[in-house]
Design a protein around this motif. Structure first.
Motif, PDB file in Angstrom:
ATOM      1  N   TYR A 104      -3.038  -0.560   0.420  1.00 43.80           N
ATOM      2  CA  TYR A 104      -0.968  -0.821  -0.029  1.00 43.80           C
ATOM      3  C   TYR A 104      -1.071  -2.387   0.813  1.00 43.80           C
ATOM      4  O   TYR A 104      -0.413  -2.622   0.336  1.00 43.80           O
ATOM      5  N   VAL A 105      -1.650  -2.223   1.428  1.00 41.22           N
ATOM      6  CA  VAL A 105      -1.947  -3.947   2.189  1.00 41.22           C
ATOM      7  C   VAL A 105      -2.471  -5.059   1.201  1.00 41.22           C
ATOM      8  O   VAL A 105      -1.438  -6.146   0.936  1.00 41.22           O
ATOM      9  N   SER A 106      -3.200  -4.548   0.740  1.00 40.73           N
ATOM     10  CA  SER A 106      -4.113  -5.197  -0.292  1.00 40.73           C
ATOM     11  C   SER A 106      -2.917  -5.860  -1.455  1.00 40.73           C
ATOM     12  O   SER A 106      -3.331  -7.050  -1.909  1.00 40.73           O
ATOM     13  N   LYS A 107      -1.745  -4.770  -2.122  1.00 39.98           N
ATOM     14  CA  LYS A 107      -0.940  -5.390  -2.689  1.00 39.98           C
ATOM     15  C   LYS A 107      -0.138  -6.158  -2.093  1.00 39.98           C
ATOM     16  O   LYS A 107       0.727  -6.544  -3.065  1.00 39.98           O
ATOM     17  N   PHE A 108       0.203  -5.408  -0.878  1.00 37.55           N
ATOM     18  CA  PHE A 108       1.224  -6.620   0.064  1.00 37.55           C
ATOM     19  C   PHE A 108       1.074  -8.229   0.081  1.00 37.55           C
ATOM     20  O   PHE A 108       1.746  -9.115  -0.612  1.00 37.55           O
ATOM     21  N   ILE A 109      -0.358  -8.190   0.451  1.00 42.38           N
ATOM     22  CA  ILE A 109      -0.679  -9.537  -0.375  1.00 42.38           C
ATOM     23  C   ILE A 109      -0.740 -10.672  -1.537  1.00 42.38           C
ATOM     24  O   ILE A 109      -0.082 -11.505  -1.426  1.00 42.38           O
ATOM     25  N   ALA A 110      -0.513  -9.830  -2.394  1.00 44.39           N
ATOM     26  CA  ALA A 110      -1.228 -10.332  -3.722  1.00 44.39           C
ATOM     27  C   ALA A 110       0.865 -10.754  -4.243  1.00 44.39           C
ATOM     28  O   ALA A 110       1.249 -11.061  -5.031  1.00 44.39           O
ATOM     29  N   GLU A 111       1.583  -9.756  -3.579  1.00 43.86           N
ATOM     30  CA  GLU A 111       3.147  -9.500  -4.437  1.00 43.86           C
ATOM     31  C   GLU A 111       3.581 -11.027  -3.205  1.00 43.86           C
ATOM     32  O   GLU A 111       4.548 -11.783  -3.717  1.00 43.86           O
ATOM     33  N   ASN A 112       3.195 -11.051  -2.418  1.00 49.02           N
ATOM     34  CA  ASN A 112       3.366 -12.168  -1.476  1.00 49.02           C
ATOM     35  C   ASN A 112       3.255 -13.430  -1.617  1.00 49.02           C
ATOM     36  O   ASN A 112       3.352 -14.294  -1.381  1.00 49.02           O
ATOM     37  N   MET A 113       2.346 -13.177  -2.372  1.00 48.81           N
ATOM     38  CA  MET A 113       1.372 -14.525  -2.903  1.00 48.81           C
ATOM     39  C   MET A 113       1.157 -14.976  -4.334  1.00 48.81           C
ATOM     40  O   MET A 113       1.283 -16.097  -4.841  1.00 48.81           O
ATOM     41  N   TYR A 114       1.602 -14.048  -5.141  1.00 56.32           N
ATOM     42  CA  TYR A 114       2.065 -14.475  -6.697  1.00 56.32           C
ATOM     43  C   TYR A 114       3.255 -13.562  -7.260  1.00 56.32           C
ATOM     44  O   TYR A 114       3.544 -13.128  -6.814  1.00 56.32           O
ATOM     45  N   LYS A 115       4.336 -14.270  -8.241  1.00 54.27           N
ATOM     46  CA  LYS A 115       5.405 -13.657  -8.273  1.00 54.27           C
ATOM     47  C   LYS A 115       5.596 -12.500  -9.274  1.00 54.27           C
ATOM     48  O   LYS A 115       5.798 -11.130  -8.996  1.00 54.27           O
ATOM     49  N   GLY A 158       2.327 -10.769  -8.361  1.00 54.57           N
ATOM     50  CA  GLY A 158       1.357  -9.484  -7.683  1.00 54.57           C
ATOM     51  C   GLY A 158       0.448  -9.120  -8.378  1.00 54.57           C
ATOM     52  O   GLY A 158       0.033 -10.167  -8.517  1.00 54.57           O
ATOM     53  N   THR A 159      -0.004  -7.517  -7.907  1.00 61.46           N
ATOM     54  CA  THR A 159      -1.297  -7.435  -8.725  1.00 61.46           C
ATOM     55  C   THR A 159      -0.887  -7.672  -9.983  1.00 61.46           C
ATOM     56  O   THR A 159      -2.204  -7.725 -10.615  1.00 61.46           O
ATOM     57  N   LYS A 160      -0.413  -8.295 -10.587  1.00 61.95           N
ATOM     58  CA  LYS A 160       0.044  -8.593 -11.922  1.00 61.95           C
ATOM     59  C   LYS A 160      -0.592  -9.610 -12.676  1.00 61.95           C
ATOM     60  O   LYS A 160      -0.419  -9.260 -14.149  1.00 61.95           O
ATOM     61  N   SER A 161      -0.629 -10.031 -12.248  1.00 63.24           N
ATOM     62  CA  SER A 161      -0.907 -11.466 -11.848  1.00 63.24           C
ATOM     63  C   SER A 161      -1.832 -11.482 -12.303  1.00 63.24           C
ATOM     64  O   SER A 161      -3.487 -10.920 -12.441  1.00 63.24           O
ATOM     65  N   GLN A 162      -2.229 -12.790 -13.871  1.00 67.58           N
ATOM     66  CA  GLN A 162      -3.773 -13.224 -13.791  1.00 67.58           C
ATOM     67  C   GLN A 162      -4.616 -14.084 -13.170  1.00 67.58           C
ATOM     68  O   GLN A 162      -6.012 -13.749 -13.653  1.00 67.58           O
ATOM     69  N   TYR A 163      -4.071 -13.876 -11.722  1.00 62.59           N
ATOM     70  CA  TYR A 163      -5.135 -14.472 -10.766  1.00 62.59           C
ATOM     71  C   TYR A 163      -5.589 -13.940  -9.457  1.00 62.59           C
ATOM     72  O   TYR A 163      -6.414 -13.976  -8.699  1.00 62.59           O
ATOM     73  N   VAL A 164      -5.276 -12.550  -9.819  1.00 68.58           N
ATOM     74  CA  VAL A 164      -5.753 -11.588  -9.006  1.00 68.58           C
ATOM     75  C   VAL A 164      -6.309 -10.794  -9.344  1.00 68.58           C
ATOM     76  O   VAL A 164      -6.058 -10.103 -10.520  1.00 68.58           O
ATOM     77  N   HIS A 165      -7.900 -10.070  -9.278  1.00 70.55           N
ATOM     78  CA  HIS A 165      -8.720  -9.806  -9.918  1.00 70.55           C
ATOM     79  C   HIS A 165      -9.066  -8.131  -9.290  1.00 70.55           C
ATOM     80  O   HIS A 165      -9.359  -8.701  -7.729  1.00 70.55           O
ATOM     81  N   VAL A 166      -8.615  -7.647  -9.541  1.00 71.62           N
ATOM     82  CA  VAL A 166      -9.419  -5.792  -8.630  1.00 71.62           C
ATOM     83  C   VAL A 166     -10.556  -4.992  -9.469  1.00 71.62           C
ATOM     84  O   VAL A 166     -10.403  -4.578 -10.884  1.00 71.62           O
ATOM     85  N   PHE A 167     -11.452  -5.114  -8.212  1.00 72.44           N
ATOM     86  CA  PHE A 167     -12.162  -3.835  -9.209  1.00 72.44           C
ATOM     87  C   PHE A 167     -12.594  -2.453  -8.540  1.00 72.44           C
ATOM     88  O   PHE A 167     -12.467  -2.668  -7.737  1.00 72.44           O
ATOM     89  N   SER A 224      -7.429 -18.260  -6.544  1.00 73.00           N
ATOM     90  CA  SER A 224      -7.572 -16.529  -7.112  1.00 73.00           C
ATOM     91  C   SER A 224      -7.802 -16.014  -6.096  1.00 73.00           C
ATOM     92  O   SER A 224      -8.331 -16.134  -5.364  1.00 73.00           O
ATOM     93  N   LEU A 225      -7.118 -14.548  -6.110  1.00 70.76           N
ATOM     94  CA  LEU A 225      -7.640 -13.398  -5.675  1.00 70.76           C
ATOM     95  C   LEU A 225      -8.201 -12.025  -6.276  1.00 70.76           C
ATOM     96  O   LEU A 225      -8.320 -11.780  -7.449  1.00 70.76           O
ATOM     97  N   PHE A 226      -9.548 -12.190  -5.212  1.00 72.26           N
ATOM     98  CA  PHE A 226     -10.769 -10.784  -5.741  1.00 72.26           C
ATOM     99  C   PHE A 226     -10.183  -9.574  -4.438  1.00 72.26           C
ATOM    100  O   PHE A 226     -10.618 -10.187  -3.503  1.00 72.26           O
TER     101      PHE A 226
END
Length: 260
Positions: free
Chosen positions: A31-42, A44-53, A86-88
């Protein structure tokens, strides 16, 4: 890591920001990692600059560590070349093949650039269950001594998460990135109590377009499992499975309404 000048406020990036989230399952790490992504990129986690492994999906075989390392290095290098911010996110890092995470060490070390690429503005987040039992035991001890949850600081538990990450079996076990102090922050996630489960239940009920009555919230919370047995203070699965429980109880209520 950010350094601020006392005379003329400016930001100097000396290395990529690396955070390691530790704690019991369902405690909010994703939840917190998703919160970070959503506040960094328009997006959120669907941004091409967010990479989840996800380790069990992306790196499932112990015998392919060297191949995984090379592929991961190419992926990180290519994406940071396109976007230095980028966010990994590495989920289930405790299930990652031993030694594999060392492959990212060059990108989070103190280098201005590697082959002309600057990695210092990138962010790496590790999500792990390691340290969870130690965090829970420490919290129980503090609770029994009368210390409020809100008074527990990161300093009280950060050393437990670091020791757990280094010593427990898993992807960070005796890794070079810990040995070389390349993780900026070890963030402990406390196990959730019944009151937190009730809040999760309320939010899920409202999300589904229903009225979150006290009775319905209590029914959802009653369906969950808690420990230790003597006081049932913490949820065994955090807020995981709340959605399924809410769905079942709402369907049951609708069935009873239609056929009573």
């Amino acid at each position: 890591m950010l350094l601020l000048s006392s005379r003329n406020i400016f930001i100097s990036y000396v290395q990529a920001l690396v955070m390691s989230f530790h704690g019991w399952t369902g405690g909010g790490k994703n939840y917190v990692s998703k919160f970070i992504a959503e506040n960094m990129y328009k997006l959120g986690t669907k941004s091409q600059y967010v990479h989840v492994f996800v380790s069990t999906v992306d790196f499932p075989h112990e015998g392919k560590v060297d191949i995984y390392k090379l592929n991961l290095q190419d992926w990180i290098r290519g994406n940071v070349s396109r976007c230095e911010r980028s966010l990994f996110i590495f989920d289930e890092i405790d299930k990652m093949p031993l030694g594999m995470i060392n492959g990212i060490k060059p990108f989070i070390d103190y280098h201005e650039s590697i082959n002309g690429v600057d990695f210092r503005k990138s962010i790496f987040i590790f999500l792990s269950n390691t340290g969870g039992p130690d965090i829970t035991r420490a919290m129980l001890k503090m609770w029994r001594s009368g210390k409020n949850r809100e008074d527990i600081s990161m300093v009280d538990l950060e050393h437990l998460t670091q020791l757990g990450a280094f010593n427990e079996e898993g992807g960070l076990h005796k890794s070079e990135i810990i040995q070389h102090s390349l993780v900026d922050h070890y963030i402990p996630f406390l196990p959730l109590e019944r009151r937190h489960i009730e809040l999760c239940a309320r939010d899920e009920i409202i999300r589904r377009g229903h009225k979150a009555t006290k009775d319905l919230i209590k029914k959802v919370a009653d369906e969950m499992m808690y420990f230790p047995p003597e006081n049932k203070l913490f949820s065994t699965t955090g807020c995981k499975r709340i959605s399924q429980k809410v769905g079942f109880l709402l369907a049951d209520e609708e069935y009873n309404r239609l056929f009573d």
